[in-house]
Scaffold this motif. Structure first.
Motif, PDB file in Angstrom:
ATOM      1  N   PHE A   1      23.878  27.402  33.041  1.00 60.38           N
ATOM      2  CA  PHE A   1      24.902  27.246  34.073  1.00 60.38           C
ATOM      3  C   PHE A   1      24.386  26.601  35.358  1.00 60.38           C
ATOM      4  CE2 PHE A   1      26.241  30.852  31.475  1.00 60.38           C
ATOM      5  CZ  PHE A   1      27.516  30.459  31.127  1.00 60.38           C
ATOM      6  N   GLY A   2      23.059  26.495  35.520  1.00 63.13           N
ATOM      7  CA  GLY A   2      22.534  26.103  36.825  1.00 63.13           C
ATOM      8  C   GLY A   2      22.782  27.246  37.792  1.00 63.13           C
ATOM      9  N   GLU A   3      23.366  26.960  38.939  1.00 63.76           N
ATOM     10  CA  GLU A   3      23.750  28.021  39.880  1.00 63.76           C
ATOM     11  C   GLU A   3      25.129  28.547  39.482  1.00 63.76           C
ATOM     12  OE1 GLU A   3      24.954  28.662  44.588  1.00 63.76           O
ATOM     13  OE2 GLU A   3      24.155  26.733  43.899  1.00 63.76           O
ATOM     14  N   ILE A   4      25.200  29.852  39.185  1.00 62.14           N
ATOM     15  CA  ILE A   4      26.486  30.450  38.818  1.00 62.14           C
ATOM     16  C   ILE A   4      27.336  30.611  40.073  1.00 62.14           C
ATOM     17  CG2 ILE A   4      27.636  32.490  37.883  1.00 62.14           C
ATOM     18  CD1 ILE A   4      25.298  32.848  35.984  1.00 62.14           C
ATOM     19  N   LEU A   5      28.568  30.125  40.006  1.00 62.21           N
ATOM     20  CA  LEU A   5      29.463  30.143  41.158  1.00 62.21           C
ATOM     21  C   LEU A   5      30.485  31.279  41.078  1.00 62.21           C
ATOM     22  CD1 LEU A   5      30.205  26.303  41.208  1.00 62.21           C
ATOM     23  CD2 LEU A   5      28.426  27.524  42.488  1.00 62.21           C
ATOM     24  N   SER A   6      31.105  31.431  39.910  1.00 62.78           N
ATOM     25  CA  SER A   6      32.194  32.404  39.817  1.00 62.78           C
ATOM     26  C   SER A   6      32.352  32.913  38.396  1.00 62.78           C
ATOM     27  CB  SER A   6      33.514  31.777  40.285  1.00 62.78           C
ATOM     28  OG  SER A   6      33.878  30.696  39.448  1.00 62.78           O
ATOM     29  N   VAL A   7      32.999  34.072  38.300  1.00 60.75           N
ATOM     30  CA  VAL A   7      33.294  34.721  37.023  1.00 60.75           C
ATOM     31  C   VAL A   7      34.757  35.147  37.051  1.00 60.75           C
ATOM     32  CG1 VAL A   7      32.722  36.627  35.470  1.00 60.75           C
ATOM     33  CG2 VAL A   7      30.925  35.597  36.891  1.00 60.75           C
ATOM     34  N   ARG A   8      35.472  34.857  35.975  1.00 65.02           N
ATOM     35  CA  ARG A   8      36.856  35.301  35.868  1.00 65.02           C
ATOM     36  C   ARG A   8      37.022  36.124  34.589  1.00 65.02           C
ATOM     37  NH1 ARG A   8      40.825  30.647  35.880  1.00 65.02           N
ATOM     38  NH2 ARG A   8      39.088  29.348  35.221  1.00 65.02           N
ATOM     39  N   VAL A   9      37.526  37.333  34.749  1.00 67.52           N
ATOM     40  CA  VAL A   9      37.715  38.244  33.622  1.00 67.52           C
ATOM     41  C   VAL A   9      39.210  38.479  33.424  1.00 67.52           C
ATOM     42  CG1 VAL A   9      37.273  40.555  32.699  1.00 67.52           C
ATOM     43  CG2 VAL A   9      35.508  39.389  34.055  1.00 67.52           C
ATOM     44  N   GLU A  10      39.690  38.196  32.240  1.00 68.71           N
ATOM     45  CA  GLU A  10      41.074  38.510  31.853  1.00 68.71           C
ATOM     46  C   GLU A  10      41.016  39.502  30.701  1.00 68.71           C
ATOM     47  OE1 GLU A  10      44.034  37.672  32.990  1.00 68.71           O
ATOM     48  OE2 GLU A  10      43.466  36.168  34.505  1.00 68.71           O
ATOM     49  N   PHE A  11      41.569  40.689  30.937  1.00 74.43           N
ATOM     50  CA  PHE A  11      41.555  41.712  29.884  1.00 74.43           C
ATOM     51  C   PHE A  11      42.925  42.360  29.796  1.00 74.43           C
ATOM     52  CE2 PHE A  11      41.595  46.227  28.908  1.00 74.43           C
ATOM     53  CZ  PHE A  11      41.130  46.207  27.602  1.00 74.43           C
ATOM     54  N   GLY A  12      43.362  42.634  28.579  1.00 72.45           N
ATOM     55  CA  GLY A  12      44.552  43.448  28.406  1.00 72.45           C
ATOM     56  C   GLY A  12      45.470  42.954  27.315  1.00 72.45           C
ATOM     57  N   TYR A  13      46.559  43.691  27.145  1.00 77.50           N
ATOM     58  CA  TYR A  13      47.546  43.430  26.107  1.00 77.50           C
ATOM     59  C   TYR A  13      48.747  44.303  26.417  1.00 77.50           C
ATOM     60  CZ  TYR A  13      45.039  47.597  24.487  1.00 77.50           C
ATOM     61  OH  TYR A  13      44.444  48.818  24.436  1.00 77.50           O
ATOM     62  N   TRP A  14      49.830  44.093  25.685  1.00 77.24           N
ATOM     63  CA  TRP A  14      51.028  44.888  25.919  1.00 77.24           C
ATOM     64  C   TRP A  14      50.937  46.203  25.147  1.00 77.24           C
ATOM     65  CZ3 TRP A  14      54.880  44.388  29.329  1.00 77.24           C
ATOM     66  CH2 TRP A  14      55.986  45.244  29.193  1.00 77.24           C
ATOM     67  N   VAL A  15      50.941  47.320  25.891  1.00 74.49           N
ATOM     68  CA  VAL A  15      50.986  48.647  25.273  1.00 74.49           C
ATOM     69  C   VAL A  15      52.444  49.094  25.275  1.00 74.49           C
ATOM     70  CG1 VAL A  15      50.264  51.046  25.404  1.00 74.49           C
ATOM     71  CG2 VAL A  15      48.651  49.226  25.999  1.00 74.49           C
ATOM     72  N   PHE A  16      52.995  49.312  24.120  1.00 72.33           N
ATOM     73  CA  PHE A  16      54.406  49.670  24.010  1.00 72.33           C
ATOM     74  C   PHE A  16      54.679  51.003  24.708  1.00 72.33           C
ATOM     75  CE2 PHE A  16      53.999  46.485  20.743  1.00 72.33           C
ATOM     76  CZ  PHE A  16      55.206  45.788  20.840  1.00 72.33           C
ATOM     77  N   THR A  17      55.848  51.101  25.293  1.00 73.80           N
ATOM     78  CA  THR A  17      56.186  52.282  26.101  1.00 73.80           C
ATOM     79  C   THR A  17      56.501  53.495  25.250  1.00 73.80           C
ATOM     80  OG1 THR A  17      58.554  51.775  26.182  1.00 73.80           O
ATOM     81  CG2 THR A  17      57.131  50.748  27.856  1.00 73.80           C
TER      82      THR A  17
END
Length: 382
Positions: free
Chosen positions: A159-175
């Motif tokens: 990566f060279g110099e790491i600038l940023s990290v983006r984390v997307e986690f999840g899903y639809w949990v039925f009610t």
């Protein structure tokens, strides 16, 4: 070949049954145990412990486990010769049980989070460190194939110099109103230790620190998007815990991490977890099993023009990291390492101090949400 007794408390729960008992301990038994440095093997011998006698009996019969006991107070099971106590109960019950096991002279291993609050987590950590107990906490995501590939890229300087990290986690949990929920109802009750911040931010703590650096500050917003749900018995209840959290964290070396965690999102990405890392020399996107890269030399030069259709397929600009090693179940992998730590003192850095850091980040995130401000996360002092 020798056996090592493991008291497994809370094993009737979803994680305890599937990941820890079936896919880890029983899988290790079927393989002939954990291989030690001298070539000998030690076979785990589980004692199933919980509060529900019927569930324990059914679990024992289904998986041919001879030893089980309904002992919610742990008075009987901690008196035996079992070397290890493992805890996968709901979080509010965990600290008291761990303290009992430490006092009984057991080595202790547990699910995260270590406790509901930092003061209690520090109390348990101090008790473990002041005893002869070898203590460890589950940090399974470090052994996911996608994250192991990502770690390899970091170690190689991709990566060279790491600038940023983006984390997307999840899903639809039925009610539960129309379709049955795929998560237990306590996850949505704050009084029972529920909430996605408590559930996931202990994970984000060790993932971020082990891959990119320590979290130095957090700004977090939690939301209960779905206020009422239906439990497994068909009864409607009020959701008192957040089902989504949105955070920005500052890490060491001026790296910025943005994390979205949600049980109220419909998935439009390659996996339920996706981590994008952007650096001066390249970028990568890692899921649970796969990882793809884009080097600086292969980066396209898009131009913003909303008046014409975009004909370029940006997905084609990425290259998959190959599966050039064997990946085992992440929980099983860490169990092997912990058992070797107990039996022959193999190094094991994922201890209760690491678990307390996760609770520290969780607590700081709740504070940020409550007070509506950025909260510093200081170096942890035990």
């Amino acid at each position: 070949m020798e056996e090592i007794g493991i008291v497994m408390n809370g094993v009737t729960g979803r994680m305890g049954t599937n990941q820890h008992l079936i896919r880890s301990i029983l899988a290790l038994r079927e393989e002939g145990g954990v291989e030690l440095s001298n070539g000998e093997r030690v076979v785990p011998d589980p004692l199933l412990v919980g509060r529900n006698e019927r569930k324990l009996r059914e679990l024992s019969e289904e998986h041919d486990v001879d030893r089980w006991i309904a002992d919610p107070d742990l008075e009987t099971c901690l008196d035996g010769d079992d070397a290890i106590y493992f805890d996968s109960q709901v979080t509010p019950r965990r600290p008291e049980s761990l303290l009992k096991a430490i006092d009984a002279g057991k080595d202790v291993y547990c699910e995260k989070p270590l406790a509901m609050d930092l003061d209690t987590a520090l109390e348990v950590t101090r008790a473990a460190e002041q005893s002869d107990s070898k203590h460890g906490i589950v940090q399974d995501k470090l052994w996911l194939p996608g994250l192991m590939k990502l770690k390899r890229l970091i170690d190689q300087g991709f990566f060279g110099e790491i600038l940023s990290v983006r984390v997307e986690f999840g899903y639809w949990v039925f009610t539960g109103h129309i379709q049955q929920a795929q998560r237990p109802s306590w996850n949505y009750r704050a009084e029972d230790g529920g909430g996605i911040i408590d559930d996931m931010f202990s994970h984000w703590s060790y993932v971020l620190e082990n891959l990119f650096g320590r979290v130095e500050s957090v700004m977090c917003l939690g939301k209960t998007h779905v206020p009422r749900r239906v439990d497994g018995t068909g009864e409607e209840y009020e959701a008192t815990a957040e089902d989504a959290a949105y955070a920005i964290m500052e890490l060491e070396d001026d790296i910025v991490a943005q994390l979205n965690s949600s049980w109220t999102v419909r998935v439009n990405r390659d996996d339920l977890l996706e981590i994008q890392v952007d650096g001066t020399d390249g970028s990568a996107v890692a899921g649970l099993r796969d990882c793809k890269t884009q080097h600086h030399a292969n980066t396209p030069k898009p131009e913003w023009n909303p008046d014409t259709p975009t004909e370029h397929d940006f997905y084609d600009d990425w290259t998959s990291v190959p599966n050039n090693q064997t990946f085992e179940n992440a929980f099983k992998r860490q169990w092997e390492m912990y058992i070797r730590h107990v039996v022959e003192d193999e190094p094991f850095p994922w201890d209760f101090r690491a678990g307390a850091k996760g609770v520290q980040l969780t607590e700081a995130s709740h504070q940020s949400w409550k007070e509506g401000r950025r909260v510093s996360v200081d170096e942890l002092t035990i």
